[in-house]
Enzyme design. Structure first.
Site, PDB file in Angstrom:
ATOM      1  N   HIS A   1     -31.622  31.823   2.110  1.00 52.85           N
ATOM      2  CA  HIS A   1     -32.403  31.659   1.218  1.00 52.85           C
ATOM      3  C   HIS A   1     -31.448  30.720   0.146  1.00 52.85           C
ATOM      4  O   HIS A   1     -30.273  31.265  -1.128  1.00 52.85           O
ATOM      5  CB  HIS A   1     -32.278  32.951   0.359  1.00 52.85           C
ATOM      6  CG  HIS A   1     -33.222  32.917  -1.809  1.00 52.85           C
ATOM      7  ND1 HIS A   1     -34.089  33.307  -1.382  1.00 52.85           N
ATOM      8  CD2 HIS A   1     -32.064  32.699  -2.604  1.00 52.85           C
ATOM      9  CE1 HIS A   1     -34.373  33.267  -2.866  1.00 52.85           C
ATOM     10  NE2 HIS A   1     -33.568  32.608  -3.674  1.00 52.85           N
TER      11      HIS A   1
ATOM     12  N   HIS B   1     -30.540  27.606  -2.538  1.00 53.16           N
ATOM     13  CA  HIS B   1     -31.137  26.951  -3.968  1.00 53.16           C
ATOM     14  C   HIS B   1     -30.760  25.806  -3.955  1.00 53.16           C
ATOM     15  O   HIS B   1     -29.265  25.144  -3.213  1.00 53.16           O
ATOM     16  CB  HIS B   1     -29.847  27.191  -4.908  1.00 53.16           C
ATOM     17  CG  HIS B   1     -30.960  28.966  -5.747  1.00 53.16           C
ATOM     18  ND1 HIS B   1     -31.253  28.816  -7.171  1.00 53.16           N
ATOM     19  CD2 HIS B   1     -31.673  29.649  -4.967  1.00 53.16           C
ATOM     20  CE1 HIS B   1     -32.092  30.189  -7.137  1.00 53.16           C
ATOM     21  NE2 HIS B   1     -32.191  30.778  -5.965  1.00 53.16           N
TER      22      HIS B   1
ATOM     23  N   CYS C   1     -31.645  30.800 -11.320  1.00 50.40           N
ATOM     24  CA  CYS C   1     -31.308  32.554 -11.291  1.00 50.40           C
ATOM     25  C   CYS C   1     -31.051  33.336 -13.483  1.00 50.40           C
ATOM     26  O   CYS C   1     -29.718  31.981 -13.831  1.00 50.40           O
ATOM     27  CB  CYS C   1     -30.483  32.938 -11.135  1.00 50.40           C
ATOM     28  SG  CYS C   1     -29.136  34.182 -11.568  1.00 50.40           S
TER      29      CYS C   1
ATOM     30  N   ARG D   1     -42.374  34.867  -8.467  1.00 50.24           N
ATOM     31  CA  ARG D   1     -41.335  36.147  -8.947  1.00 50.24           C
ATOM     32  C   ARG D   1     -40.139  35.066  -9.223  1.00 50.24           C
ATOM     33  O   ARG D   1     -39.265  34.870 -10.183  1.00 50.24           O
ATOM     34  CB  ARG D   1     -41.095  37.491  -7.690  1.00 50.24           C
ATOM     35  CG  ARG D   1     -40.533  37.816  -8.415  1.00 50.24           C
ATOM     36  CD  ARG D   1     -38.694  38.433  -8.655  1.00 50.24           C
ATOM     37  NE  ARG D   1     -37.862  38.000  -7.404  1.00 50.24           N
ATOM     38  CZ  ARG D   1     -36.912  37.100  -7.587  1.00 50.24           C
ATOM     39  NH1 ARG D   1     -36.127  37.566  -8.614  1.00 50.24           N
ATOM     40  NH2 ARG D   1     -35.925  36.629  -5.780  1.00 50.24           N
ATOM     41  N   ASP D   2     -39.621  35.221  -7.779  1.00 53.07           N
ATOM     42  CA  ASP D   2     -38.289  34.377  -8.586  1.00 53.07           C
ATOM     43  C   ASP D   2     -38.560  32.738  -9.560  1.00 53.07           C
ATOM     44  O   ASP D   2     -37.032  32.193 -10.211  1.00 53.07           O
ATOM     45  CB  ASP D   2     -37.405  33.566  -6.834  1.00 53.07           C
ATOM     46  CG  ASP D   2     -36.554  33.262  -7.315  1.00 53.07           C
ATOM     47  OD1 ASP D   2     -35.239  33.590  -8.060  1.00 53.07           O
ATOM     48  OD2 ASP D   2     -35.254  33.274  -6.064  1.00 53.07           O
TER      49      ASP D   2
ATOM     50  N   ASN E   1     -34.984  26.814  -6.118  1.00 50.88           N
ATOM     51  CA  ASN E   1     -34.410  27.268  -4.461  1.00 50.88           C
ATOM     52  C   ASN E   1     -35.413  26.018  -4.048  1.00 50.88           C
ATOM     53  O   ASN E   1     -35.892  25.234  -4.914  1.00 50.88           O
ATOM     54  CB  ASN E   1     -36.271  28.418  -4.505  1.00 50.88           C
ATOM     55  CG  ASN E   1     -35.816  30.127  -5.331  1.00 50.88           C
ATOM     56  OD1 ASN E   1     -34.598  30.719  -4.620  1.00 50.88           O
ATOM     57  ND2 ASN E   1     -36.092  29.763  -6.806  1.00 50.88           N
TER      58      ASN E   1
HETATM   59 MG    MG Z   1     -33.552  32.318  -5.941  1.00 54.34          MG
END
Ligand code: MG
Length: 301
Positions: free
Chosen positions: A207, A209, A240, A15-16, A249
Site C-alpha cells: 500500500h 502513497h 491520511c 474509504r482511504d 495513494n
Molecule cells: Mg492509504
C-alpha cells in the site's frame, strides 16, 4: 523479468480516499461511485469505515452506503473497523469482510488511535472473535511500515513481527503501508523480503502513497519479489488525516496501466476505471491525481 501473471488490485478510494477529502459528498454519489468501480471488474473494493463519525464525518453514512451499493457476486466489499463498536455496526448491515489497522510506529498509533501497538492488538481480539463467529474475513493494515511522521525510521524487523502477529491472530492478508510515501525501491524490497521471512508472501499486500513520486517504482520491485496484491485508490484520492502532508495513494489507473503494459492480468477494465475516477473528481471538485486519468481522450489501451 520475474513478475507475477496475475495481480489482485484492492481499490481503497471509497474509504482511504474519501475519508481524507475535505469536500463532503452525499451518500447517493458514494453509492454510484462504488457501483461504477464494481463494474470495472475490480474484485476488492474497500467500501467505507465504521469509524467514529465525530472523528471522520466524511464517512458518517457508512451503513447507508454499505446497504445501498450493488454487491456483485465474486466482489468483496471490506469495511474498515477501528474497534468493537465499529464491528457491531458492521454486523447490523451484514458486512462479509473487515479490515483492521495498526501502525508499526508507537507514536503514530498514539496520535492516530490513542493506544500502543500492543494495546491495538488487544483491541482487535474481541473484534476478531466476533468476525470468526460470523465467518467474516479479516484483512489488516500496518501503516508507517517504511517511516513515521513522528519517529522517522521504522525497524523492518518490527514490521515483520507485527505482520506475523496479525496473521497468527487470523488476518488472511496483511497490507504493508507506506503511509507518508517516504519509501524508495531498495527499502521497499527489503521490507517485503524481511516480512516474507515471517509471513508467506502470498498473504502480503503493499500500500504505497505517491507523496514523493516513488509509488510505482516501489510497487514494481515488490512485484519482482513475488507480491501479488496491491492497494490503490482511483484518481489518487486520499491520504491520511493524521499524517500531515501525506498525499494520495497511488492512483489505480496508473497502476493498472503499468500492469497491463507488462501483460499482468487484473481483470479490470482501464477505460471504465478512468471514467469512475473522472466521475468522483468532478463530484468532489478536485483535480485528478492520476496521470493516466488526465490523458485525453481515453488512453489508447
Ligand atoms: Mg492509504
Amino acid at each position: 523479468m520475474n513478475l507475477p501473471k496475475h495481480v489482485k488490485i484492492v481499490e481503497v478510494g471509497p474509504r482511504d480516499g474519501l475519508q481524507n477529502e475535505p469536500n463532503k459528498i452525499d451518500s447517493a454519489t458514494k453509492v454510484e461511485f462504488i457501483n461504477r468501480l464494481s463494474a470495472t471488474g475490480l474484485s476488492v473494493i474497500e467500501a467505507t469505515s465504521m469509524v467514529n463519525p465525530a472523528r471522520i464525518p466524511q464517512l458518517a453514512d457508512a451503513e447507508v452506503v454499505y446497504t445501498n451499493i450493488n454487491k456483485l457476486p465474486g466482489v468483496s466489499y471490506p469495511v474498515l473497523i477501528p474497534n468493537i463498536k465499529g464491528m457491531e455496526r458492521a454486523l447490523t448491515v451484514g458486512v462479509k469482510e473487515i479490515a483492521l489497522f495498526t501502525s508499526a510506529s508507537e507514536s503514530f498509533n498514539q496520535k492516530n488511535i490513542n493506544c500502543s501497538i500492543t494495546e491495538s492488538l488487544q483491541r482487535f481480539e474481541p473484534v476478531i472473535e466476533l468476525a470468526r463467529q460470523q465467518n467474516i474475513r479479516i484483512r489488516a493494515y500496518i501503516s508507517c511500515a517504511l517511516g513515521c511522521p513522528y519517529d522517522g525510521d521504522v525497524k523492518l524487523e518490527r514490521v515483520a513481527r507485527l505482520a506475523k502477529q496479525l496473521h497468527t491472530m487470523g488476518c488472511y492478508e496483511i497490507s504493508l503501508g507506506d503511509t507518508i510515501g517516504v519509501g524508495t525501491p531498495r527499502k521497499a524490497r527489503e521490507m517485503v523480503l524481511t516480512v516474507a521471512e515471517h509471513v508467506s508472501i502470498k498473504h502480503l499486500a503493499v500500500h504505497f502513497h505517491d507523496t514523493r513520486g516513488q509509488a510505482l517504482a516501489n510497487i514494481f520491485v515488490c512485484l519482482q519479489e513475488g507480491v501479488g496484491v496491491v492497494d490503490a485508490s482511483v484518481a489518487g484520492l486520499g491520504g491520511c488525516p493524521y499524517a500531515n502532508g501525506a498525499t494520495g495513494n497511488v492512483a489505480t489507473e496508473d497502476l493498472l496501466y503499468m500492469l497491463k503494459g507488462m501483460d499482468i492480468e487484473t481483470g479490470v477494465d482501464l477505460n471504465l476505471l478512468v471514467d469512475a475516477g473522472r466521475f468522483i473528481c468532478e463530484k468532489l471538485g478536485r483535480e485528478n491525481q492520476s496521470r493516466v486519468g488526465r490523458v485525453l481522450p481515453r488512453p489508447p489501451m
